[in-house]
Design a protein around this motif. Structure first.
Motif, PDB file in Angstrom:
ATOM      1  N   ASP A 176       0.813  -1.213   0.000  1.00  0.00           N
ATOM      2  CA  ASP A 176       0.000   0.000   0.000  1.00  0.00           C
ATOM      3  C   ASP A 176       0.848   1.264   0.000  1.00  0.00           C
ATOM      4  O   ASP A 176       0.345   2.359  -0.269  1.00  0.00           O
ATOM      5  CB  ASP A 176      -0.915   0.011   1.231  1.00  0.00           C
ATOM      6  N   LEU A 177       2.132   1.121   0.318  1.00  0.00           N
ATOM      7  CA  LEU A 177       3.026   2.284   0.382  1.00  0.00           C
ATOM      8  C   LEU A 177       4.470   1.816   0.299  1.00  0.00           C
ATOM      9  O   LEU A 177       4.826   0.768   0.847  1.00  0.00           O
ATOM     10  CB  LEU A 177       2.808   3.049   1.697  1.00  0.00           C
ATOM     11  N   ILE A 178       5.294   2.616  -0.387  1.00  0.00           N
ATOM     12  CA  ILE A 178       6.735   2.362  -0.446  1.00  0.00           C
ATOM     13  C   ILE A 178       7.462   3.538   0.202  1.00  0.00           C
ATOM     14  O   ILE A 178       7.267   4.690  -0.196  1.00  0.00           O
ATOM     15  CB  ILE A 178       7.231   2.188  -1.893  1.00  0.00           C
ATOM     16  N   LEU A 179       8.271   3.247   1.218  1.00  0.00           N
ATOM     17  CA  LEU A 179       9.158   4.246   1.812  1.00  0.00           C
ATOM     18  C   LEU A 179      10.518   4.033   1.174  1.00  0.00           C
ATOM     19  O   LEU A 179      11.173   3.014   1.422  1.00  0.00           O
ATOM     20  CB  LEU A 179       9.230   4.080   3.333  1.00  0.00           C
ATOM     21  N   LEU A 180      10.941   4.977   0.352  1.00  0.00           N
ATOM     22  CA  LEU A 180      12.081   4.770  -0.545  1.00  0.00           C
ATOM     23  C   LEU A 180      13.225   5.724  -0.237  1.00  0.00           C
ATOM     24  O   LEU A 180      13.065   6.947  -0.318  1.00  0.00           O
ATOM     25  CB  LEU A 180      11.606   4.958  -1.992  1.00  0.00           C
ATOM     26  N   ASP A 181      14.373   5.156   0.105  1.00  0.00           N
ATOM     27  CA  ASP A 181      15.565   5.967   0.358  1.00  0.00           C
ATOM     28  C   ASP A 181      15.953   6.708  -0.918  1.00  0.00           C
ATOM     29  O   ASP A 181      16.058   6.113  -1.995  1.00  0.00           O
ATOM     30  CB  ASP A 181      16.708   5.048   0.809  1.00  0.00           C
ATOM     31  N   TYR A 182      16.169   8.009  -0.797  1.00  0.00           N
ATOM     32  CA  TYR A 182      16.494   8.821  -1.971  1.00  0.00           C
ATOM     33  C   TYR A 182      17.891   8.510  -2.500  1.00  0.00           C
ATOM     34  O   TYR A 182      18.108   8.423  -3.705  1.00  0.00           O
ATOM     35  CB  TYR A 182      16.378  10.311  -1.621  1.00  0.00           C
ATOM     36  N   GLU A 183      18.856   8.331  -1.594  1.00  0.00           N
ATOM     37  CA  GLU A 183      20.250   8.111  -1.997  1.00  0.00           C
ATOM     38  C   GLU A 183      20.655   6.671  -1.689  1.00  0.00           C
ATOM     39  O   GLU A 183      20.783   6.280  -0.531  1.00  0.00           O
ATOM     40  CB  GLU A 183      21.176   9.077  -1.275  1.00  0.00           C
ATOM     41  N   PHE A 209       9.578   9.466  -0.356  1.00  0.00           N
ATOM     42  CA  PHE A 209      11.043   9.456  -0.303  1.00  0.00           C
ATOM     43  C   PHE A 209      11.521   9.671   1.132  1.00  0.00           C
ATOM     44  O   PHE A 209      10.954  10.477   1.879  1.00  0.00           O
ATOM     45  CB  PHE A 209      11.626  10.557  -1.188  1.00  0.00           C
ATOM     46  N   LEU A 210      12.566   8.945   1.499  1.00  0.00           N
ATOM     47  CA  LEU A 210      13.266   9.159   2.760  1.00  0.00           C
ATOM     48  C   LEU A 210      14.576   9.854   2.435  1.00  0.00           C
ATOM     49  O   LEU A 210      15.352   9.357   1.611  1.00  0.00           O
ATOM     50  CB  LEU A 210      13.553   7.823   3.452  1.00  0.00           C
ATOM     51  N   THR A 211      14.812  10.992   3.054  1.00  0.00           N
ATOM     52  CA  THR A 211      16.036  11.725   2.765  1.00  0.00           C
ATOM     53  C   THR A 211      16.721  12.167   4.051  1.00  0.00           C
ATOM     54  O   THR A 211      16.057  12.473   5.049  1.00  0.00           O
ATOM     55  CB  THR A 211      15.751  12.958   1.889  1.00  0.00           C
ATOM     56  N   ALA A 212      18.046  12.168   4.028  1.00  0.00           N
ATOM     57  CA  ALA A 212      18.819  12.574   5.203  1.00  0.00           C
ATOM     58  C   ALA A 212      19.106  14.069   5.199  1.00  0.00           C
ATOM     59  O   ALA A 212      19.544  14.619   6.214  1.00  0.00           O
ATOM     60  CB  ALA A 212      20.129  11.798   5.245  1.00  0.00           C
ATOM     61  N   LYS A 213      18.857  14.741   4.080  1.00  0.00           N
ATOM     62  CA  LYS A 213      19.207  16.161   3.956  1.00  0.00           C
ATOM     63  C   LYS A 213      17.946  17.020   3.955  1.00  0.00           C
ATOM     64  O   LYS A 213      16.978  16.708   3.271  1.00  0.00           O
ATOM     65  CB  LYS A 213      20.003  16.388   2.676  1.00  0.00           C
ATOM     66  N   ASP A 214      18.005  18.116   4.708  1.00  0.00           N
ATOM     67  CA  ASP A 214      16.837  18.983   4.781  1.00  0.00           C
ATOM     68  C   ASP A 214      17.106  20.414   4.320  1.00  0.00           C
ATOM     69  O   ASP A 214      16.265  21.303   4.515  1.00  0.00           O
ATOM     70  CB  ASP A 214      16.275  19.005   6.211  1.00  0.00           C
ATOM     71  N   ASP A 215      18.275  20.643   3.680  1.00  0.00           N
ATOM     72  CA  ASP A 215      18.527  21.981   3.149  1.00  0.00           C
ATOM     73  C   ASP A 215      17.660  22.203   1.914  1.00  0.00           C
ATOM     74  O   ASP A 215      17.192  21.253   1.272  1.00  0.00           O
ATOM     75  CB  ASP A 215      20.009  22.153   2.793  1.00  0.00           C
ATOM     76  N   LYS A 229       5.150  12.180  -1.191  1.00  0.00           N
ATOM     77  CA  LYS A 229       5.534  12.903   0.013  1.00  0.00           C
ATOM     78  C   LYS A 229       7.015  12.636   0.240  1.00  0.00           C
ATOM     79  O   LYS A 229       7.596  11.749  -0.389  1.00  0.00           O
ATOM     80  CB  LYS A 229       4.711  12.395   1.214  1.00  0.00           C
ATOM     81  N   TYR A 230       7.648  13.417   1.098  1.00  0.00           N
ATOM     82  CA  TYR A 230       9.009  13.078   1.510  1.00  0.00           C
ATOM     83  C   TYR A 230       9.106  13.243   3.021  1.00  0.00           C
ATOM     84  O   TYR A 230       8.416  14.071   3.621  1.00  0.00           O
ATOM     85  CB  TYR A 230      10.060  13.933   0.793  1.00  0.00           C
ATOM     86  N   LEU A 231       9.943  12.419   3.640  1.00  0.00           N
ATOM     87  CA  LEU A 231      10.143  12.464   5.084  1.00  0.00           C
ATOM     88  C   LEU A 231      11.634  12.485   5.381  1.00  0.00           C
ATOM     89  O   LEU A 231      12.433  11.846   4.685  1.00  0.00           O
ATOM     90  CB  LEU A 231       9.515  11.235   5.758  1.00  0.00           C
ATOM     91  N   LEU A 232      12.001  13.188   6.428  1.00  0.00           N
ATOM     92  CA  LEU A 232      13.395  13.235   6.842  1.00  0.00           C
ATOM     93  C   LEU A 232      13.733  12.043   7.730  1.00  0.00           C
ATOM     94  O   LEU A 232      12.969  11.681   8.627  1.00  0.00           O
ATOM     95  CB  LEU A 232      13.675  14.530   7.607  1.00  0.00           C
ATOM     96  N   LYS A 233      14.874  11.444   7.481  1.00  0.00           N
ATOM     97  CA  LYS A 233      15.291  10.303   8.304  1.00  0.00           C
ATOM     98  C   LYS A 233      15.540  10.707   9.754  1.00  0.00           C
ATOM     99  O   LYS A 233      15.498   9.864  10.654  1.00  0.00           O
ATOM    100  CB  LYS A 233      16.563   9.681   7.729  1.00  0.00           C
ATOM    101  N   SER A 234      15.809  11.988   9.960  1.00  0.00           N
ATOM    102  CA  SER A 234      16.111  12.470  11.310  1.00  0.00           C
ATOM    103  C   SER A 234      14.856  12.731  12.144  1.00  0.00           C
ATOM    104  O   SER A 234      14.950  13.109  13.311  1.00  0.00           O
ATOM    105  CB  SER A 234      16.932  13.760  11.232  1.00  0.00           C
ATOM    106  N   MET A 235      13.673  12.522  11.569  1.00  0.00           N
ATOM    107  CA  MET A 235      12.441  12.772  12.309  1.00  0.00           C
ATOM    108  C   MET A 235      12.346  11.870  13.532  1.00  0.00           C
ATOM    109  O   MET A 235      12.696  10.690  13.458  1.00  0.00           O
ATOM    110  CB  MET A 235      11.219  12.529  11.418  1.00  0.00           C
ATOM    111  N   PRO A 236      11.872  12.402  14.664  1.00  0.00           N
ATOM    112  CA  PRO A 236      11.634  11.537  15.822  1.00  0.00           C
ATOM    113  C   PRO A 236      10.602  10.472  15.482  1.00  0.00           C
ATOM    114  O   PRO A 236       9.763  10.665  14.597  1.00  0.00           O
ATOM    115  CB  PRO A 236      11.080  12.513  16.880  1.00  0.00           C
ATOM    116  N   LYS A 237      10.663   9.372  16.195  1.00  0.00           N
ATOM    117  CA  LYS A 237       9.769   8.246  15.921  1.00  0.00           C
ATOM    118  C   LYS A 237       8.307   8.669  15.891  1.00  0.00           C
ATOM    119  O   LYS A 237       7.566   8.315  14.966  1.00  0.00           O
ATOM    120  CB  LYS A 237       9.964   7.165  16.988  1.00  0.00           C
ATOM    121  N   GLU A 238       7.890   9.426  16.902  1.00  0.00           N
ATOM    122  CA  GLU A 238       6.474   9.790  17.007  1.00  0.00           C
ATOM    123  C   GLU A 238       6.015  10.595  15.792  1.00  0.00           C
ATOM    124  O   GLU A 238       4.910  10.385  15.276  1.00  0.00           O
ATOM    125  CB  GLU A 238       6.229  10.592  18.288  1.00  0.00           C
TER     126      GLU A 238
END
Length: 253
Positions: A176-183, A209-215, A229-238
């Motif tokens: 139903d969803l793919i969380l995909l590392d950008y790099e 997309f999962l990305t480690a960079k937020d600049d 959508k994109y999400l930062l890998k550094s996001m807190p779990k909650e």
């Protein structure tokens, strides 16, 4: 899933006694054991929740930490750590953080602990066939295991450590969803996404997309490929779990 826990801690600890009484008040059956490998393995019917209280534990308990780190790969239990910051840091020298379900820095709110356990008990009663399926794709094994630990309470989670593995999995399975590392090496996130979008069967699967960079420059590069959508890998779990929950809630079935 039964409301029972294995509480590992010193016999004369006031806090361990308080945790036991607090959990029993919330309806949990608590089995107490001393902080040692022998103490744990002697328990014949071990529950799925292990709670390790680290007050006054030292490097003399390293064998216990190492045992839990290995046993969690082969046995069906979830590990919770409770302690001061320095105590937790010591334990995490020997226990992979990605294997720990939750960490509580003292002072502990036992009601919060019980509430977190209740959520897992409640979701365990939901038919797996009704849970949304998520594929996480990342070449970082620690990140993969950590995200699976975070998300597997509510969702059916699958893992792929490369773009090639993800595409092979999707050729035989639907999600139903793919969380995909950008790099990623060899086949990066955008390349994997393009192959998915070009496939008539897979093209409608949403991709985050999962990305480690937020600049700003990095974010613009990610958005150029038009993920859902994109999400930062550094996001807190909650926040990460809430973002995925909201994503599903906002989609029209």
């Amino acid at each position: 899933m039964e409301k029972s826990v294995l509480l590992i801690g010193l016999d004369k600890s006031f806090m361990v006694n308080a945790i036991q009484k607090g959990l029993e008040k919330e309806g949990y059956e608590v089995t107490r054991v001393r902080p040692s490998v022998q103490g744990v393995v002697e328990v014949q019917h071990r529950p799925e929740f292990y709670i390790l209280y680290m007050g006054e534990l030292t490097r003399g308990h390293v064998d216990l930490y190492e045992y839990l780190n290995e046993a969690i790969d082969n046995e069906n239990f979830m590990l919770y750590l409770i302690g001061k910051q320095e105590e937790v840091e010591l334990a995490l020298e020997f226990i992979e953080e990605s294997k720990v379900r939750e960490i509580y820095i003292r002072p502990l709110d036992v009601k919060l602990l019980a509430s977190d356990l209740d959520m897992i008990v409640d979701y365990s009663e939901v038919d797996d066939r009704l849970k949304k399926k998520i594929l996480i794709v990342d070449d970082d094994g620690t990140m993969l295991r950590m995200m699976k630990t975070w998300l597997s309470v509510k969702y059916r989670v699958y893992m792929a450590s490369s773009g090639e593995m993800a595409l092979s999995f999707l050729a035989e399975n639907t999600v139903d969803l793919i969380l995909l590392d950008y790099e990623m090496p060899v086949l990066d996130g955008p390349a994997v996404m393009q192959k998915i979008r070009d496939d008539e069967i897979l093209s409608e699967i949403p991709i985050i997309f999962l990305t480690a960079k937020d600049d700003k420059e990095s974010v613009m590069k990610v958005l150029k490929f038009k993920p859902d959508k994109y999400l930062l890998k550094s996001m807190p779990k909650e926040k990460l779990i809430a973002a995925i929950d909201e994503f599903f809630e906002g989609r029209v079935e």
